[in-house]
Motif scaffolding. Structure first.
Motif, PDB file in Angstrom:
ATOM      1  N   ALA A  65      41.426  30.171  44.728  1.00 28.46           N
ATOM      2  CA  ALA A  65      40.995  30.743  43.450  1.00 28.46           C
ATOM      3  C   ALA A  65      40.416  29.620  42.580  1.00 28.46           C
ATOM      4  O   ALA A  65      41.143  28.920  41.887  1.00 28.46           O
ATOM      5  N   VAL A  96      47.464  33.052  47.449  1.00 22.53           N
ATOM      6  CA  VAL A  96      46.305  32.713  46.625  1.00 22.53           C
ATOM      7  C   VAL A  96      46.657  31.446  45.855  1.00 22.53           C
ATOM      8  O   VAL A  96      47.646  31.413  45.121  1.00 22.53           O
ATOM      9  N   ILE A 100      39.190  37.802  43.948  1.00 21.14           N
ATOM     10  CA  ILE A 100      39.628  36.815  44.946  1.00 21.14           C
ATOM     11  C   ILE A 100      40.135  37.519  46.208  1.00 21.14           C
ATOM     12  O   ILE A 100      39.796  37.129  47.318  1.00 21.14           O
ATOM     13  N   ILE A 101      40.948  38.548  46.050  1.00 22.78           N
ATOM     14  CA  ILE A 101      41.504  39.215  47.237  1.00 22.78           C
ATOM     15  C   ILE A 101      40.508  40.200  47.854  1.00 22.78           C
ATOM     16  O   ILE A 101      40.730  40.665  48.971  1.00 22.78           O
ATOM     17  N   ILE A 107      50.783  34.355  44.372  1.00 19.34           N
ATOM     18  CA  ILE A 107      49.794  33.476  43.755  1.00 19.34           C
ATOM     19  C   ILE A 107      50.506  32.272  43.178  1.00 19.34           C
ATOM     20  O   ILE A 107      51.702  32.321  42.890  1.00 19.34           O
ATOM     21  N   LEU A 125      43.861  32.058  50.380  1.00 16.20           N
ATOM     22  CA  LEU A 125      42.660  32.305  49.591  1.00 16.20           C
ATOM     23  C   LEU A 125      42.655  31.312  48.431  1.00 16.20           C
ATOM     24  O   LEU A 125      43.694  31.087  47.807  1.00 16.20           O
TER      25      LEU A 125
END
Length: 160
Positions: A67, A37, A91-92, A10, A65
């Motif tokens: 966030a 992320v 989110i995941i 992340i 992804l």
């Protein structure tokens, strides 16, 4: 694939730099799948989608992804970790990573919370001695630490 190794990391990637790249490249060498992320931030003018494109352009096999609107509460205390992890798990959304890649102390907390492997990469910044804040403080002096597409966007003040 049974026993698929899924690594994730992340960050704000504000901006993406060679340290981030070293971390992502390490994960790509070790994992079957890598997820990045990217968190919203106002640290730089470049929006989240443009920062995602920086990564995707260099690493097309990485799953990205976004966030949006992350919680404001940060820290390594129990309550902050819980708040951040509940957000991250949304989110995941159902993805079951096996490894968490980071260069920061919070890596242990994420990995412990998710009961996965904490894979720390160059946490002392010995192989790639740079931080995003250093680049933000002096882009021209530190442009050697960022890819050309990142530098061009930052120089233009790209907000795509």
């Amino acid at each position: 694939m049974e026993n698929k190794k899924i690594g994730f990391t992340i960050g704000k990637f504000a901006p993406l730099h060679k340290g981030h790249q070293f971390l992502i490249e390490t994960a790509l060498k070790e994992m079957d799948e890598v997820i990045v992320v990217i968190y919203d931030t106002d640290l730089i003018d470049t929006n989240t989608e443009s920062r995602a494109k920086w990564i995707k352009d260099i690493y097309p096999d990485v799953k990205i992804l976004i966030a949006k609107n992350p919680p404001n509460q940060y820290g390594l205390d129990r309550e902050s970790v819980k708040i951040q992890m509940e957000y991250l798990l949304k989110i995941i959304d159902g993805i079951k990573p096996t490894h968490f890649y980071s260069s920061e102390p919070y890596g242990k907390y994420v990995a412990d919370y998710m009961k996965i492997i904490d894979r720390r990469v160059d946490d002392n910044r010995e192989k790639v001695p740079i931080r995003a804040s250093t680049i933000r403080n002096n882009l021209e002096k530190n442009k050697k630490w960022i890819a050309n597409n990142v530098y061009s966007d930052l120089k233009r003040g790209d907000k795509k």
